[in-house]
Design a protein around this motif. Structure first.
Motif, mmCIF file in Angstrom:
data_model
loop_
_atom_site.group_PDB
_atom_site.id
_atom_site.type_symbol
_atom_site.label_atom_id
_atom_site.label_comp_id
_atom_site.label_asym_id
_atom_site.label_seq_id
_atom_site.Cartn_x
_atom_site.Cartn_y
_atom_site.Cartn_z
ATOM 1 N N SER A 86 -0.759 4.527 -0.283
ATOM 2 C CA SER A 86 -1.557 5.538 0.422
ATOM 3 C C SER A 86 -2.977 5.037 0.613
ATOM 4 C CB SER A 86 -1.573 6.867 -0.352
ATOM 5 O OG SER A 86 -2.292 6.730 -1.556
ATOM 6 N N CYS A 87 -3.664 5.642 1.584
ATOM 7 C CA CYS A 87 -5.050 5.257 1.882
ATOM 8 C C CYS A 87 -5.769 6.477 2.452
ATOM 9 C CB CYS A 87 -5.075 4.103 2.878
ATOM 10 S SG CYS A 87 -6.732 3.577 3.361
ATOM 11 N N GLU A 88 -6.867 6.877 1.798
ATOM 12 C CA GLU A 88 -7.630 8.041 2.238
ATOM 13 C C GLU A 88 -9.112 7.703 2.318
ATOM 14 O OE1 GLU A 88 -6.895 11.223 -0.413
ATOM 15 O OE2 GLU A 88 -4.771 11.465 0.117
ATOM 16 N N VAL A 134 0.852 -1.193 0.000
ATOM 17 C CA VAL A 134 0.000 0.000 0.000
ATOM 18 C C VAL A 134 0.890 1.246 0.000
ATOM 19 C CG1 VAL A 134 -1.678 1.338 1.314
ATOM 20 C CG2 VAL A 134 -1.894 -1.159 1.172
ATOM 21 N N TYR A 170 -12.482 3.543 1.522
ATOM 22 C CA TYR A 170 -11.185 4.195 1.370
ATOM 23 C C TYR A 170 -10.699 4.104 -0.069
ATOM 24 C CZ TYR A 170 -10.855 4.216 6.468
ATOM 25 O OH TYR A 170 -11.094 4.448 7.812
ATOM 26 N N ASN A 171 -10.025 5.163 -0.519
ATOM 27 C CA ASN A 171 -9.297 5.140 -1.789
ATOM 28 C C ASN A 171 -7.880 4.661 -1.498
ATOM 29 O OD1 ASN A 171 -11.332 6.008 -3.511
ATOM 30 N ND2 ASN A 171 -10.851 8.163 -3.215
ATOM 31 N N VAL A 172 -7.534 3.517 -2.093
ATOM 32 C CA VAL A 172 -6.254 2.884 -1.795
ATOM 33 C C VAL A 172 -5.399 2.842 -3.065
ATOM 34 C CG1 VAL A 172 -5.104 0.808 -0.931
ATOM 35 C CG2 VAL A 172 -7.353 1.467 -0.023
ATOM 36 N N CYS A 212 -1.817 1.293 -4.577
ATOM 37 C CA CYS A 212 -0.820 0.254 -4.318
ATOM 38 C C CYS A 212 0.379 0.437 -5.257
ATOM 39 C CB CYS A 212 -1.427 -1.131 -4.522
ATOM 40 S SG CYS A 212 -2.887 -1.449 -3.508
ATOM 41 N N ARG A 256 -9.100 0.671 7.935
ATOM 42 C CA ARG A 256 -8.139 1.464 7.192
ATOM 43 C C ARG A 256 -6.898 0.635 6.854
ATOM 44 N NH1 ARG A 256 -7.085 6.901 6.561
ATOM 45 N NH2 ARG A 256 -4.908 7.414 6.120
ATOM 46 N N PHE A 257 -6.357 0.847 5.638
ATOM 47 C CA PHE A 257 -5.088 0.251 5.252
ATOM 48 C C PHE A 257 -3.974 1.248 5.584
ATOM 49 C CE2 PHE A 257 -8.274 -1.752 2.643
ATOM 50 C CZ PHE A 257 -7.866 -3.082 2.547
ATOM 51 N N GLU A 258 -2.845 0.726 6.058
ATOM 52 C CA GLU A 258 -1.729 1.585 6.426
ATOM 53 C C GLU A 258 -0.660 1.562 5.339
ATOM 54 O OE1 GLU A 258 -1.812 3.595 8.909
ATOM 55 O OE2 GLU A 258 -3.694 2.784 9.731
ATOM 56 N N GLU A 259 -0.006 2.697 5.162
ATOM 57 C CA GLU A 259 1.086 2.785 4.196
ATOM 58 C C GLU A 259 2.159 1.752 4.525
ATOM 59 O OE1 GLU A 259 4.455 6.018 2.672
ATOM 60 O OE2 GLU A 259 2.690 6.692 3.812
#
Length: 421
Positions: free
Chosen positions: A20-22, A18, A42-44, A46, A89-92
């Motif tokens: 970024s994740c917003e 990942v 979330y907009n992810v 990769c 949430r996904f983390e960077e």
């Protein structure tokens, strides 16, 4: 930027990181439905992706990120933005597993590669350029730059040639070319050119011995994977012609749907497929004859109602209501009015015999002031629209269940206390 899905269109799972994740929302229409759903997620972004972002006339892929559903993928420059419907949430830097909805991918590959083949054949056989195409959920079409409607014979020729190439199993390859220096790139079909935000090498899809076409989409690796192509029909569209088609699994699905309808028609018409046209024509003639007889009968009823009213002992009633639910037949009202006596306020309706209140047509005839007043009141009650002139008012309504209320208003006005405007 060339994504992993474009390097290997048959890859179904992939591990990546990942970037970024917003938090985001998405207006999404589920496949096979019409209503828009407001999704939270979330907009992810990769490092890479096997989920194709919408582009080149091809819808995006669906799939999952770590088991969470991906509802949309769009390209922005060199990045693919995945909308993931999730509360987690996904983390960077997270290492995640991407999974592909393979059935959707296969269908899109078949339609897109089939479009390339059909486009190439229309160009080689008739010199018709394809200016655009549309990959729909049920059928697809190409837009040909011609004003001449294409005959069934011409469609059959293209279809036959396309299926011959499919049986030959022509190889489909994707090559990366530098549009600035590659000589081979100059031979590639590119009607719309590269997107303004394109970065890096360009993809050229080549069908062995058929054509080369600049394209960002996912494609089969051999024409045999298309299974078959069926050109459905051609129709004019402004200054172009649209040719509708189905490829591969859609051909089988369409055939299954048609066969099921055929079985239902057999039961309904009480005859096999070879008799369908004859039986339907016979039904149409019977319906036309029955409709004509029914309309004549309604006119006779209208005349009878008018004569019955005229033959009642005088003085005539101050108002008269007549309502029919035999269908919206204006001739019934017109015939009644031609034969009914003067000096009476008339409230006449014809409407559908429907369980959901029913639509219909309303006519008022009487004094100019009363016609205008009751026309406005009744149209509001009956949820309709209309207009009047002098002693007549006519309108269409959507809620026939309120007709008894209109009758009660007239009863109170003519035989009781007059209602206020």
């Amino acid at each position: 930027m060339v994504f992993k899905c474009q390097e290997d269109s048959f890859l179904r799972q992939f591990t990546t990181k990942v970037l970024s994740c917003e938090a985001a929302t998405l207006d999404w229409i589920p496949p096979g439905e019409n209503n828009v759903k407001k999704l939270q997620g979330y907009n992810v972004i990769c490092e890479d992706t096997i989920l194709f972002p919408e582009g080149g006339g091809q819808p995006c892929d669906y799939g999952q990120l770590n088991g969470q559903p991906v509802r949309s993928v769009i390209r922005k420059g060199a990045e693919a933005i995945h909308f993931v419907e999730t509360s987690t949430r996904f983390e960077e830097g997270d290492v995640i597993k991407q999974s592909l909805d393979w059935n959707r991918r296969l269908e899109h590959m078949q339609q897109h590669s089939g479009q390339h083949l059909i486009t190439a054949l229309f160009d080689s056989e008739f010199k018709y350029d394809t200016t655009s195409w549309w990959l729909g959920s049920d059928t697809s079409y190409i837009e040909l730059d011609t004003k001449h409607l294409i005959s069934r014979e011409s469609l059959d020729l293209i279809e036959r040639r396309a299926n011959e190439l499919i049986r030959e199993g022509r190889v489909v390859t994707v090559q990366l070319e530098d549009p600035e220096i590659a000589k081979e790139f100059q031979d590639a079909r590119a009607p719309r050119g590269l997107p303004k935000d394109h970065v890096g090498l360009a993809r050229v899809v080549r069908i062995e011995g058929v054509e080369s076409n600049m394209c960002c989409g996912t494609h089969v690796s051999n024409l045999s994977q298309l299974q078959c192509i069926k050109l459905l029909y051609a129709e004019k569209s402004k200054n172009a012609v649209n040719v509708h088609f189905v490829v591969g699994e859609r051909v089988l699905r369409k055939l299954g749907e048609i066969f099921q309808r055929e079985l239902q028609m057999n039961l309904t018409l009480k005859g096999g497929p070879t008799q369908h046209l004859e039986l339907i024509q016979k039904l149409q003639l019977n319906l036309k004859s029955s409709t004509k007889a029914f309309q004549k009968l309604l006119k006779d009823v209208a005349i009878s109602e008018a004569e019955k009213l005229e033959n009642t002992p005088q003085p005539y009633p101050k108002y008269y209501c007549l309502h029919r639910k035999d269908g919206i037949e204006p001739d019934f009202i017109n015939t009644f009015q031609r034969n009914a006596p003067e000096g009476i306020f008339y409230f006449l309706t014809v409407s559908e015999n429907s369980s959901n209140n029913g639509k219909g047509l309303m006519v008022l005839r009487g004094s100019e002031n009363e016609v205008k007043k009751f026309g406005e009141i009744f149209m509001e009650l009956l949820e309709g629209k209309g207009n009047g002139r002098d002693t007549n008012f006519q309108g269409k309504f959507n809620n026939g269940s309120k007709i008894p209320e209109c009758n009660a208003i007239l009863e109170k006005h003519f035989n009781g206390d007059k209602i206020k405007k």
